[in-house]
Design a protein around this motif. Structure first.
Motif, mmCIF file in Angstrom:
data_model
loop_
_atom_site.group_PDB
_atom_site.id
_atom_site.type_symbol
_atom_site.label_atom_id
_atom_site.label_comp_id
_atom_site.label_asym_id
_atom_site.label_seq_id
_atom_site.Cartn_x
_atom_site.Cartn_y
_atom_site.Cartn_z
ATOM 1 N N LEU A 697 0.861 -1.182 0.000
ATOM 2 C CA LEU A 697 0.000 0.000 0.000
ATOM 3 C C LEU A 697 0.903 1.240 0.000
ATOM 4 C CD1 LEU A 697 -3.070 0.600 0.118
ATOM 5 C CD2 LEU A 697 -2.773 1.020 2.570
ATOM 6 N N ASP A 698 1.112 1.799 -1.180
ATOM 7 C CA ASP A 698 2.002 2.966 -1.287
ATOM 8 C C ASP A 698 1.496 3.895 -2.387
ATOM 9 O OD1 ASP A 698 2.756 1.817 -3.724
ATOM 10 O OD2 ASP A 698 4.604 0.964 -2.919
ATOM 11 N N SER A 709 -3.256 8.219 -2.262
ATOM 12 C CA SER A 709 -2.901 7.394 -1.095
ATOM 13 C C SER A 709 -3.912 7.592 0.030
ATOM 14 C CB SER A 709 -1.502 7.758 -0.607
ATOM 15 O OG SER A 709 -0.534 7.436 -1.573
ATOM 16 N N LYS A 710 -4.391 8.819 0.179
ATOM 17 C CA LYS A 710 -5.356 9.103 1.243
ATOM 18 C C LYS A 710 -6.649 8.338 1.019
ATOM 19 C CE LYS A 710 -7.376 12.972 3.787
ATOM 20 N NZ LYS A 710 -7.485 14.458 3.894
ATOM 21 N N GLU A 713 -6.130 4.733 2.032
ATOM 22 C CA GLU A 713 -6.030 4.581 3.484
ATOM 23 C C GLU A 713 -7.398 4.728 4.147
ATOM 24 O OE1 GLU A 713 -3.732 3.752 5.490
ATOM 25 O OE2 GLU A 713 -1.836 3.945 4.402
ATOM 26 N N ASN A 714 -8.166 5.721 3.733
ATOM 27 C CA ASN A 714 -9.452 6.002 4.380
ATOM 28 C C ASN A 714 -10.462 4.871 4.195
ATOM 29 O OD1 ASN A 714 -8.483 8.433 5.279
ATOM 30 N ND2 ASN A 714 -9.415 9.647 3.623
ATOM 31 N N LYS A 716 -9.764 1.623 3.890
ATOM 32 C CA LYS A 716 -9.275 0.330 4.393
ATOM 33 C C LYS A 716 -10.018 -0.079 5.666
ATOM 34 C CE LYS A 716 -5.447 -0.149 6.765
ATOM 35 N NZ LYS A 716 -5.865 -1.031 7.891
ATOM 36 N N GLN A 722 -2.220 -3.670 5.757
ATOM 37 C CA GLN A 722 -2.083 -2.901 4.519
ATOM 38 C C GLN A 722 -1.839 -3.783 3.291
ATOM 39 O OE1 GLN A 722 0.931 0.081 5.159
ATOM 40 N NE2 GLN A 722 -0.497 1.475 6.148
#
Length: 786
Positions: A697-698, A709-710, A713-714, A716, A722
């Motif tokens: 996750l990058d 990326s945000k 992440e949000n 998940k 990850q």
């Protein structure tokens, strides 16, 4: 040396060759091809024209005749030296003569010498050959009429000279082509496809077992004419018997019936889904100058080397953990990434990919023999069967030597070969795969390399058909003689045609049978086929000639490079008896009615017609070398030189330097690349996968998925780590947006699913639901494989 376009006269006018007519008769798995070439000499003096042209690598040339005016002359097959001497004698005495011979370096290149054609005279040449149809990965049968003969690179230290050719615009081709095919089979013909425009398929009966097809109007013969033929029940084994020639002696190959067995095992889903996790995978990549061409010779298209780089990325990402691998590349010399094959893991994969990104078509010539020798010299890794994948545009002259080396090492590896672009040598590509027990694929026209290669990788990971046996049940008085080498194994996508001679007669039984047995993934299979011992007469002797060709090729390969008079004598006898070409014989026609001596110098014209659209032709006045009282001079130390050597001596080619310069420059117009190209989104995502199957996750993954990326992440789920979340997102994207390219990414996706299962991750269903919402997809959990 100057380059000319097409076959030109001294006034730069076209050309003895006026038109080509091709008729194809396909019977089940084999084809008979009849080509008629029409010539006219518009010069004011006699000419000798030499035409260099390609044929399928396993073709058996079986008829050659010439019609001059109203006189029809049928060629005889004779020992090559005798035929060449008769040809030269005929020209010296003012007679018309025609000579057809196979290249000593490669069985897919022939030369036709049209000798002493008087001013204003016309001639028609009729050439007939039979060939097996190759099976494609989708069960189609491939017929190819070669239209391109690329320059064949001459390795250092090899004998003979190669004819150099250069690309010619289709508008300059001075001759026309007509092409038609008739297809018949015991099974219905489902469809016929082509990379060329075809007229609609016409069925000839209600059962749809017979059909005809023609090229559409306006076809430019600037690429191979390829037909893909699809039958119903393609995997059903068959036994077909062909009656012997009535005029031939009983007990001889041509006098007895010949039977052809077709074995094309079907692999059930339970077998194809079973993939091995071991093996040594060796990839051999052509980096000669010609690999800078585009695959289909269209400007601004992806180059062959570029496509090979992308394919290597997919291959490296799809390999199973714990296997071994290495990558070789070759040109005038060769390189390897590792001294020996290494275990596949994240570190070795990353190092290999970095090297792959730097690969370009910058290694000069095409020296494929030396890297093969190095690969075969490396020790076999226990419990890891070697799988060799060869990628080349197939432009080498020492084809027989390469195939012989593969055969010598067939017990230690399998060879999967890929012919890239128009004009790839069918003899080299199919020969390597056949002798290496693998599978051959051709990438031409609009084909993509990646799906075909990944299909072969999947085949290499699946079990093979083993313990193959052929048992004959024949009545008393009838015996069988094998004409084909024994089959040791068949892999998914492979078909084998077996030829045998039936000798003797039975006063009682009119039927025989054969039982085919084999084992696949531990499960035995058996098929019993019945056939008539008294087949219908007048079937064209196609099977006899293919059986003779099979036996001749086995003898030639088994004794390649060895002095064995007994074997050579048997090859010549078989060739003469069956009327089938070989490396030791030639077709010769002499018109003894044309006895007036040649007056003045004989013009010597060299062409690569095509069937050959890539043509580099010269017009040479050879009056100093050739006259009424002197022969061209094929004999040196009592050994006859082939037409290739003779052409080479007139062109005064520097074998190595000329070949390398030509390979480096011939495609410059076709390989114009933009300064910057965007990576394909699929390849961008694939490049981020780790060796063991997961994604990280990058930001690079986010960019490949078209998100930030945000956002990743949000969305998940809180209970999932990850790597699991990233891997599920990648799988959803593949299934949601790239299902049309599933063949390319399926193996690496299976590896990702296996990794996920090993994690015992919670809330997989919740992750899939969240991933669908984020990416705008509707992929079900079971479709992903979870």
């Amino acid at each position: 040396m100057s380059d000319f376009c097409g076959l030109l006269t001294s006034q730069r006018e076209a050309v003895p060759l006026k038109s080509i007519e091709v008729e194809v008769e396909v019977r089940d798995h084999v084809a008979t091809v009849v080509s008629t070439l029409h010539y006219e000499n518009k010069e004011d003096k006699p000419i000798e024209a030499v035409f260099v042209f390609p044929l399928p690598g396993d073709a058996a040339v079986c008829h050659f005749s010439a019609k001059i005016g109203q006189t029809q002359i049928v060629a005889e097959v004779k020992e090559k030296q005798q035929a060449c001497e008769e040809y030269d004698d005929a020209l010296s005495s003012g007679q018309q003569a025609f000579l057809l011979e196979e290249s000593e370096q490669s069985p897919d290149i022939f030369t036709l010498s049209v000798g002493s054609l008087p001013p204003g005279e016309s001639a028609s040449i009729r050439l007939e050959y039979v060939t097996e149809l190759a099976v494609q990965a989708d069960d189609g049968l491939r017929f190819c009429l070669p239209a391109v003969l690329n320059p064949r690179y001459q390795p250092q230290g090899s004998d003979g000279a190669s004819v150099q050719v250069t690309s010619v615009p289709a508008s300059l081709v001075p001759y026309s082509l007509s092409f038609s095919a008739r297809v018949s089979s015991p099974r219905p013909v489902c469809k016929i496809e082509s990379s060329c425009s075809l007229d609609p398929l016409q069925y000839l009966n209600t059962e749809q077992t017979q059909a005809t097809v023609k090229l559409a109007e306006g076809h430019k013969f600037n690429r191979d004419v390829e037909l893909l033929i699809y039958y119903k029940d393609a995997h059903q084994p068959t036994a077909v018997v062909e009656a012997g020639q009535a005029s031939a002696e009983p007990g001889t190959l041509m006098g007895d019936p010949v039977v052809m067995l077709s074995l094309y095992p079907e692999f059930p889903q339970s077998v194809t889904s079973s993939l091995a996790s071991c093996g040594e995978f060796v990839f051999l990549i052509d980096r000669s100058g010609s690999m800078d061409c585009s695959i289909n010779n269209i400007m601004h298209q992806e180059t062959r080397i570029g496509s090979a780089r992308d394919t290597l990325l997919l291959l490296l990402k799809s390999l199973p953990m714990g296997c071994y691998f290495n990558i070789y590349s070759f040109g005038s010399n060769y390189e390897h990434i590792f001294p020996n094959s290494v275990e596949y893991n994240q570190k070795t994969m990353a190092k290999a990919l970095k090297k792959v990104e730097e690969m370009d078509a910058d290694l000069g010539g095409t020296e494929i023999l030396e890297p093969l020798k190095h690969i075969y010299s490396c020790p076999i890794i226990p419990n890891h069967p070697r799988q060799l994948f060869v990628f080349t545009d197939g432009e080498v002259s020492n084809t027989k030597e390469v195939i012989d080396l593969v055969k010598q090492n067939s017990g230690s590896h399998r060879c999967f070969s890929f012919g890239i672009g128009e004009g790839a040598s069918s003899a080299l590509i199919t020969g390597m795969a056949k002798e290496g027990g693998g599978h051959a694929q051709f990438i031409t026209g609009t084909d993509r390399m990646q799906p075909k290669v990944m299909q072969s990788l999947r085949y290499s990971l699946q079990p093979s058909v083993k313990d193959i046996s052929v048992t004959w049940d024949l009545p008393q008085g009838v015996s069988v003689t094998d004409l084909s080498p024994p089959i040791t194994a068949l892999f998914h996508g492979q078909r084998s045609l077996i030829y045998a001679q039936l000798t003797g007669e039975s006063s009682e039984a009119a039927e025989g049978s054969v039982t085919l047995k084999y084992t696949l993934a531990g499960h035995p299979s058996q098929n019993q086929l019945h056939f008539s011992l008294k087949p219908t007469e007048d079937t064209g002797l196609t099977l006899h000639r293919l059986g003779a060709r099979s036996l001749i090729r086995s003898l030639e390969i088994n004794f390649e490079g060895q002095q064995n008079e007994g074997v050579e004598r048997k090859v010549v006898e078989l060739s003469v008896q069956s009327g089938v070409s070989s490396s030791l014989t030639a077709f010769i026609v002499v018109n003894k009615d044309s006895s007036e001596p040649i007056k003045g110098p004989l013009l010597y014209i060299v062409d690569n017609p095509a069937s050959c659209i890539n043509a580099n032709c010269g017009l040479f006045d050879i009056s100093d070398d050739y006259s009424r009282s002197s022969k061209i001079g094929r004999t040196v130390n009592k050994k006859v030189k082939s037409v290739f050597s003779r052409i080479g001596s007139y062109l005064k080619l520097s074998r190595r330097a000329s070949s390398e310069r030509k390979e480096m420059s011939q495609c410059s117009a076709a390989s114009i690349k933009p300064e910057e190209t965007l990576k394909d989104p699929l390849l961008q995502l694939v490049s981020l996968q780790e060796a063991h199957g997961c994604w990280l996750l990058d930001p690079m993954l986010a960019a490949a998925l078209g998100k930030t990326s945000k956002e990743l992440e949000n969305r998940k789920p809180s209970t999932v780590n990850q790597e699991v979340w990233a891997t599920i997102l990648a799988l959803i994207w593949l299934h949601g947006f790239k299902m049309d390219m599933k063949e390319e990414w399926e193996l690496l996706a299976l590896k990702a699913v296996s990794w996920l299962r090993a994690q015992n991750a919670p809330c997989v269903a919740e992750c899939v639901e969240a991933g669908n919402a984020l990416l705008g997809c509707e992929v079900q959990k079971d479709l992903v494989g979870l």
